[in-house]
Scaffold this motif. Sequence first.
Motif, PDB file in Angstrom:
ATOM      1  N   THR B  32     -26.730 -46.805  65.701  1.00 35.92           N
ATOM      2  CA  THR B  32     -26.002 -47.968  65.157  1.00 35.92           C
ATOM      3  C   THR B  32     -24.531 -47.962  65.602  1.00 35.92           C
ATOM      4  O   THR B  32     -23.888 -49.004  65.548  1.00 35.92           O
ATOM      5  CB  THR B  32     -26.067 -48.009  63.614  1.00 35.92           C
ATOM      6  OG1 THR B  32     -25.485 -46.811  63.090  1.00 35.92           O
ATOM      7  CG2 THR B  32     -27.486 -48.181  63.116  1.00 35.92           C
ATOM      8  N   ILE B  35     -23.745 -50.666  68.157  1.00 40.00           N
ATOM      9  CA  ILE B  35     -23.678 -52.096  67.797  1.00 40.00           C
ATOM     10  C   ILE B  35     -22.236 -52.638  67.761  1.00 40.00           C
ATOM     11  O   ILE B  35     -21.966 -53.699  68.349  1.00 40.00           O
ATOM     12  CB  ILE B  35     -24.433 -52.365  66.489  1.00 40.00           C
ATOM     13  CG1 ILE B  35     -25.918 -52.046  66.695  1.00 40.00           C
ATOM     14  CG2 ILE B  35     -24.270 -53.813  66.026  1.00 40.00           C
ATOM     15  CD1 ILE B  35     -26.759 -52.091  65.434  1.00 40.00           C
ATOM     16  N   SER B  39     -21.950 -55.865  70.273  1.00 34.16           N
ATOM     17  CA  SER B  39     -22.256 -57.167  69.688  1.00 34.16           C
ATOM     18  C   SER B  39     -21.032 -57.752  68.974  1.00 34.16           C
ATOM     19  O   SER B  39     -20.282 -57.031  68.316  1.00 34.16           O
ATOM     20  CB  SER B  39     -23.409 -57.030  68.694  1.00 34.16           C
ATOM     21  OG  SER B  39     -23.636 -58.251  68.025  1.00 34.16           O
ATOM     22  N   ASN B  41     -21.805 -60.804  67.408  1.00 36.22           N
ATOM     23  CA  ASN B  41     -22.528 -61.731  66.546  1.00 36.22           C
ATOM     24  C   ASN B  41     -22.284 -61.369  65.079  1.00 36.22           C
ATOM     25  O   ASN B  41     -22.682 -60.283  64.630  1.00 36.22           O
ATOM     26  CB  ASN B  41     -24.021 -61.640  66.880  1.00 36.22           C
ATOM     27  CG  ASN B  41     -24.843 -62.643  66.090  1.00 36.22           C
ATOM     28  OD1 ASN B  41     -24.447 -63.051  64.993  1.00 36.22           O
ATOM     29  ND2 ASN B  41     -25.974 -63.036  66.650  1.00 36.22           N
ATOM     30  N   GLN B  43     -23.658 -62.301  62.395  1.00 34.29           N
ATOM     31  CA  GLN B  43     -24.901 -62.081  61.645  1.00 34.29           C
ATOM     32  C   GLN B  43     -25.412 -60.651  61.862  1.00 34.29           C
ATOM     33  O   GLN B  43     -25.777 -59.950  60.919  1.00 34.29           O
ATOM     34  CB  GLN B  43     -25.942 -63.107  62.107  1.00 34.29           C
ATOM     35  CG  GLN B  43     -27.363 -62.862  61.597  1.00 34.29           C
ATOM     36  CD  GLN B  43     -27.484 -63.101  60.099  1.00 34.29           C
ATOM     37  OE1 GLN B  43     -26.574 -63.646  59.473  1.00 34.29           O
ATOM     38  NE2 GLN B  43     -28.594 -62.662  59.510  1.00 34.29           N
ATOM     39  N   VAL B  44     -25.413 -60.202  63.100  1.00 31.12           N
ATOM     40  CA  VAL B  44     -25.882 -58.843  63.437  1.00 31.12           C
ATOM     41  C   VAL B  44     -24.964 -57.803  62.789  1.00 31.12           C
ATOM     42  O   VAL B  44     -25.427 -56.824  62.193  1.00 31.12           O
ATOM     43  CB  VAL B  44     -25.931 -58.644  64.971  1.00 31.12           C
ATOM     44  CG1 VAL B  44     -26.207 -57.188  65.326  1.00 31.12           C
ATOM     45  CG2 VAL B  44     -26.980 -59.542  65.592  1.00 31.12           C
ATOM     46  N   LEU B  45     -23.656 -58.022  62.923  1.00 27.92           N
ATOM     47  CA  LEU B  45     -22.693 -57.065  62.360  1.00 27.92           C
ATOM     48  C   LEU B  45     -22.847 -56.975  60.842  1.00 27.92           C
ATOM     49  O   LEU B  45     -22.877 -55.889  60.260  1.00 27.92           O
ATOM     50  CB  LEU B  45     -21.260 -57.465  62.731  1.00 27.92           C
ATOM     51  CG  LEU B  45     -20.919 -57.442  64.224  1.00 27.92           C
ATOM     52  CD1 LEU B  45     -19.524 -58.016  64.467  1.00 27.92           C
ATOM     53  CD2 LEU B  45     -21.005 -56.027  64.781  1.00 27.92           C
ATOM     54  N   SER B  46     -22.953 -58.125  60.201  1.00 27.89           N
ATOM     55  CA  SER B  46     -23.051 -58.165  58.746  1.00 27.89           C
ATOM     56  C   SER B  46     -24.358 -57.518  58.269  1.00 27.89           C
ATOM     57  O   SER B  46     -24.371 -56.723  57.325  1.00 27.89           O
ATOM     58  CB  SER B  46     -22.966 -59.624  58.279  1.00 27.89           C
ATOM     59  OG  SER B  46     -23.389 -59.721  56.949  1.00 27.89           O
ATOM     60  N   GLN B  47     -25.457 -57.862  58.965  1.00 27.74           N
ATOM     61  CA  GLN B  47     -26.771 -57.340  58.566  1.00 27.74           C
ATOM     62  C   GLN B  47     -26.827 -55.818  58.734  1.00 27.74           C
ATOM     63  O   GLN B  47     -27.327 -55.106  57.865  1.00 27.74           O
ATOM     64  CB  GLN B  47     -27.848 -58.016  59.429  1.00 27.74           C
ATOM     65  CG  GLN B  47     -29.257 -57.867  58.912  1.00 27.74           C
ATOM     66  CD  GLN B  47     -29.457 -58.593  57.586  1.00 27.74           C
ATOM     67  OE1 GLN B  47     -28.603 -59.365  57.142  1.00 27.74           O
ATOM     68  NE2 GLN B  47     -30.555 -58.316  56.928  1.00 27.74           N
ATOM     69  N   THR B  48     -26.285 -55.326  59.840  1.00 29.46           N
ATOM     70  CA  THR B  48     -26.272 -53.868  60.064  1.00 29.46           C
ATOM     71  C   THR B  48     -25.421 -53.188  58.989  1.00 29.46           C
ATOM     72  O   THR B  48     -25.807 -52.132  58.454  1.00 29.46           O
ATOM     73  CB  THR B  48     -25.694 -53.544  61.466  1.00 29.46           C
ATOM     74  OG1 THR B  48     -26.363 -54.354  62.428  1.00 29.46           O
ATOM     75  CG2 THR B  48     -25.887 -52.084  61.810  1.00 29.46           C
ATOM     76  N   SER B 283     -33.616 -56.650  55.293  1.00 28.40           N
ATOM     77  CA  SER B 283     -33.980 -57.713  56.240  1.00 28.40           C
ATOM     78  C   SER B 283     -34.850 -58.752  55.534  1.00 28.40           C
ATOM     79  O   SER B 283     -34.681 -59.957  55.744  1.00 28.40           O
ATOM     80  CB  SER B 283     -34.753 -57.140  57.427  1.00 28.40           C
ATOM     81  OG  SER B 283     -33.986 -56.155  58.048  1.00 28.40           O
ATOM     82  N   ASP B 286     -32.836 -61.025  53.358  1.00 29.99           N
ATOM     83  CA  ASP B 286     -32.126 -62.009  54.170  1.00 29.99           C
ATOM     84  C   ASP B 286     -33.084 -63.107  54.643  1.00 29.99           C
ATOM     85  O   ASP B 286     -32.778 -64.289  54.579  1.00 29.99           O
ATOM     86  CB  ASP B 286     -31.509 -61.295  55.375  1.00 29.99           C
ATOM     87  CG  ASP B 286     -30.688 -62.241  56.239  1.00 29.99           C
ATOM     88  OD1 ASP B 286     -29.744 -62.823  55.682  1.00 29.99           O
ATOM     89  OD2 ASP B 286     -31.015 -62.397  57.423  1.00 29.99           O
TER      90      ASP B 286
END
Lengths: 253, 347
Positions: B32, B35, B39, B41, B43-48, B283, B286
């Motif tokens: 991780t 990331i 990235s 993005n 959305q990707v940053l927040s989700q991770t 996930s 979300d």
Amino acid sequence: MTTHSLSAGALHADRIAKSFGGLKVFHDVSFTVPAGGLLGVIGPNGAGKTTMINIFSGRLGLTSGQVMLGGTRIDGRSTFEIAMMGLVRSFQHTAIFNGHSVETNLLSALRFSRRDRSVLERLSPLLDQFGLIDNWQRNAEVMPYGLQKMLGLTMALATQPNMLLLDEPAAGLEKSERANIDTYVKFAREEFGCGILLVEHDMEIIKRLCPSVIVLDGGRLIAEGPPTDVLSQPHVINAYLGGSDEEDSDVTH
Amino acid sequence: MNNRVPKSLPAEIRPSLFSGHDWIALAIVCLTFVIPFTSTNPQVLSQTNLILIAATAALGVYIMQRLDLMSFAVPSFMAIGGYTVALLSMKLQLTDVFVLAAAAFLMPALCAIPLGALILRLKGVYFVLVTFVLTEIVQLLLFEAGPITGGSNGLVGMPAVKIFGMELWDNPHVLLTTCGLAFVSFIVTSVFTRWFRSEFAAIETNDVLAESLGLAAWKYKAMAFSVAAGVSGLAGFALVNMLLTAHPSSFAPMSSVNYITYTIVGGKASILGTLIGALLLVSATDYFALSGEMSPGLFGLLIIVVTMVARGGVVGVVSGLLYRLAGQSPPLKNGEQDLGVNGEKGQ
């Protein structure tokens, strides 16, 4: 009983009593297991034998009296402290770490009692005879009852105790397996020099192994001496067969 | 003893410190770190970020599960860790990430020692109830101790944390901080639970027997409670750092159910289960949130189905299938292989 005579690791119960609320389980009981000696404890169900082992091993507190191991008072101490002082118990039913191999169970006993693997080498004749080496890497939980029972007993011995409290070691074993208890007791005394307090219902084992027994009934010590003498006494026979009125009146509510 | 030649003891096989599942979990957390650098993005940053915080918090549940204790106290210790960081950075201008991480771990760990002395005598449902009540009490204190905690407004406007004097202020940097905290938490949890695996396994399986063999069970329970609190505190740090706010609603008592669910659904036998549980369920949360008011029901249904079908959690089921495909029996609790009578495989 002087402190001097207890200093070698004898277990001495001095006028011990235990009550649960108004129920007196036993009272005014005194006896000594000499260091390296063997004392049998017999009595009908409910006589307080297991409660006594629970007290000696620190699971329960005393109501009055005291328990000495050598020159040290042990009643009121925690179970692990007492175990580290060399007084270790076994359990009536199988007591192992389920889901782990025979090896892991024995290594856990060594680790918790801070012993090294050389103790297992000393125990290997016993482990071999009980069939535990053949099952060394097997999940102990799925082994037959008799093997689990002998594993539990061997784990207690792997801690290299000075005094062993055996709570009905033959309970649940088949007749053919009961000779293992004789082997175990002799091995513990000869190889490890253990004193043993043996609580048992099997009178044949008691007669074979114990030079001396005490009889508990209704919370009192009603007889002591060589098994053959004690077991022929009428009040002991009555205690077992329920022929005496004393039995009920002894448990005071 | 009979006259046959006695068998000697088999040679000792020393298990490695980390299991395969530990290595996989640590490798995933390590990955991780890529990331934030690859990235942008949101959305990707927040989700991770959310997954790693959830997994780190769930480690508190995982550690207590080693002792067969179900802890609802995770949000309490997250709050202590999170508010400690917020107070240090806002009131004392301490923004060094290492200092704050140490404080976020130590403060809840120290608070857990006296609390543990009171509640670690309890087992089963009593322990569950008391830890849940503890979380409610901490929540009440956060609201009532306004001068310190900001009350219902919380502590707003935290400065960005710094590493070697460099501010970690934007989204990738915040995720980088979370990755670091998660990695430390996974390492601490792995080393701690594997180093004392014999003691924990014995207490989980038969604590009466363990004590009768000389194990001071209370000592290991106290250590586990304290380390679980410390790890939860790191999760609290990551959460307030992401939000730049320490607010009571971030540490709601009911969130403890989520952390328990991640651990159980993922598989409570290894830290990999905790990570996979957090990954799947965060996930899923979300994803189902897109269905508006149906999301809680769908999320609940997923939990029920996975729990009923996968008794060992997702990781347990997948591992079982892989062992079956390889023609082996699943390992015992310490990762040992059941070799059966006379060492024959596949009992």
